[in-house]
Design a protein around this motif. Structure first.
Motif, PDB file in Angstrom:
ATOM      1  N   ARG A 109       0.879  -1.049   0.050  1.00 30.79           N
ATOM      2  CA  ARG A 109       0.009  -0.020  -0.117  1.00 30.79           C
ATOM      3  C   ARG A 109       0.833   1.206   0.037  1.00 30.79           C
ATOM      4  NH1 ARG A 109      -5.158  -1.297   0.827  1.00 30.79           N
ATOM      5  NH2 ARG A 109      -4.427  -3.208   2.141  1.00 30.79           N
ATOM      6  N   ARG A 110       1.988   1.327   0.609  1.00 29.95           N
ATOM      7  CA  ARG A 110       2.805   2.281   0.734  1.00 29.95           C
ATOM      8  C   ARG A 110       3.549   2.852  -0.408  1.00 29.95           C
ATOM      9  NH1 ARG A 110       7.952   0.123  -0.074  1.00 29.95           N
ATOM     10  NH2 ARG A 110       8.121  -2.102   0.505  1.00 29.95           N
ATOM     11  N   ASP A 143      -0.761  -4.945   2.524  1.00 33.19           N
ATOM     12  CA  ASP A 143       0.002  -4.393   3.853  1.00 33.19           C
ATOM     13  C   ASP A 143       1.553  -5.200   3.641  1.00 33.19           C
ATOM     14  OD1 ASP A 143      -1.474  -2.139   4.413  1.00 33.19           O
ATOM     15  OD2 ASP A 143      -2.730  -3.540   5.572  1.00 33.19           O
TER      16      ASP A 143
END
Ligand code: ADP
Ligand code: MG
Length: 326
Positions: A109-110, A143
């Protein structure tokens, strides 16, 4: 541990693969299976009466963040390119022609959407260079870390794929390029030896072949085990990458390995290691069909096991993990 080192399979992985191979052994008699588990790629007959040159080669390789690459030191483009390159290398190791690929990506997600597009651009650039069609895939956001898995489909050569199991006593052992440069970054920018494989395969009858992903010593042992033979390797003949020499000269005391040891045991060179008759080897070396160097490093013998010979002919056992000063 470096990225490259930790990517070599542990014994547990080899043990598990052997267990799976035994578990599905019954399926190898299915008419579709031309080459099953245990080689660089599988080869599948899509029709019962199919000619060998239209068998479908299949290989899959998964790259894990923190194991095969690190997003702090590799760009998204480099990661995408490498994910396809390792698969093209496995098709080259069967003397096949890569045709199409499907891509699975687990995106953290980052990361930005620009990163995701650059990843694809790295894949697409290499695909275009080798006329490989990107025909699908699967994308998930989570994640966890970045995971890229590529499945490549290829065409078998007319005489059938070149297997790890075909080495014969008396064969010469040859390798393309030079070895030991992966830790210096070569594992991110290597060119899969697809063209070399085709040019060499057109000129001579290859008996066995593998790509050097786990290290010369380890991958040679795969050929020896699958073929039921042994080998003598001449230490002085092993082509050592200039990067391995530089790395040995500048390494600190905790990594006092010689350039030769690096060339024998470092993984991810993605060169081709192959065996063929002495006559064919002489023909190939006299008139190489490609600019990439080709070097004779030893010979296949009847007795199992692998021996490293120094310049004076003194033997030392060469273990799959490579060679160490004693
Ligand atoms: P390479 O280094 O050429 O990619 P690997 O060591 O990854 O080869 O795999 C060796 C063989 O085991 C290949 O034939 C591969 O397809 C097979 N293999 C690996 N993992 C699995 C699995 N989970 N299930 C079935 N076959 C597997
Ligand atoms: Mg391979």
């Amino acid at each position: 541990m470096t990225e490259s080192h930790s990517s070599a399979p542990s014994h547990d992985e080899f043990g598990l693969i052997q267990w799976i191979r035994d578990h599905v052994a019954g399926q190898s008699s299915l008419p579709a299976v031309s080459v099953g588990i245990g080689d660089d790629a599988a080869s599948v007959r899509l029709a019962p009466d199919q000619a060998r040159n239209s068998e479908c080669l299949v290989a899959v390789d998964m790259l894990l963040e923190g194991v095969h690459f690190d997003t702090a030191t590799a760009t998204a483009r480099q990661i995408g390119r490498k994910a396809l390159a390792v698969n093209l290398s496995d098709i080259a190791a069967m003397a096949g022609t890569p045709i199409a690929a499907v891509i699975s990506v687990s995106l953290p997600r980052r990361v930005s959407s620009e990163f995701a597009r650059d990843l694809h651009a790295g894949l697409a650039d290499l695909a275009a260079e080798f006329d490989v069609a990107l025909v699908g895939g699967d994308t998930n956001v989570w994640d966890g870390p970045l995971v890229v898995s590529v499945t490549v489909l290829g065409r078998s050569p007319a005489s059938g794929p070149v297997l790890r199991s075909g080495a014969r006593a008396g064969d010469a052992i040859l390798v393309t390029g030079d070895l030991g440069g992966s830790l210096a970054g070569h594992h991110l920018d290597f060119t899969p030896r697809v063209r070399e494989s085709r040019l060499i395969g057109d000129l001579v009858e290859l008996h066995s072949m593998i790509d050097v992903s786990d290290g010369l010593a380890a991958d040679l042992h795969h050929i020896l085990e699958e073929s039921g033979v042994g080998a003598n390797i001449e230490a002085a003949a092993v082509p050592i990458s200039p990067a391995a020499i530089t790395a040995a000269a500048s390494a600190n005391a905790s990594d006092a390995r010689s350039p030769l040891d690096r060339a024998l045991s470092d993984g991810e060179d993605f060169e081709l290691l192959f065996t063929l008759s002495n006559d064919d080897a002489a023909r190939l070396l006299n008139a190489p069909p490609c600019a990439t160097p080709i070097t004779r490093i030893g010979e296949i013998i009847v007795e199992p096991g692998c021996t490293l010979l120094d310049a004076a002919g003194n033997p030392t056992p060469l273990a799959p993990s490579g060679w160490r000063h004693q």
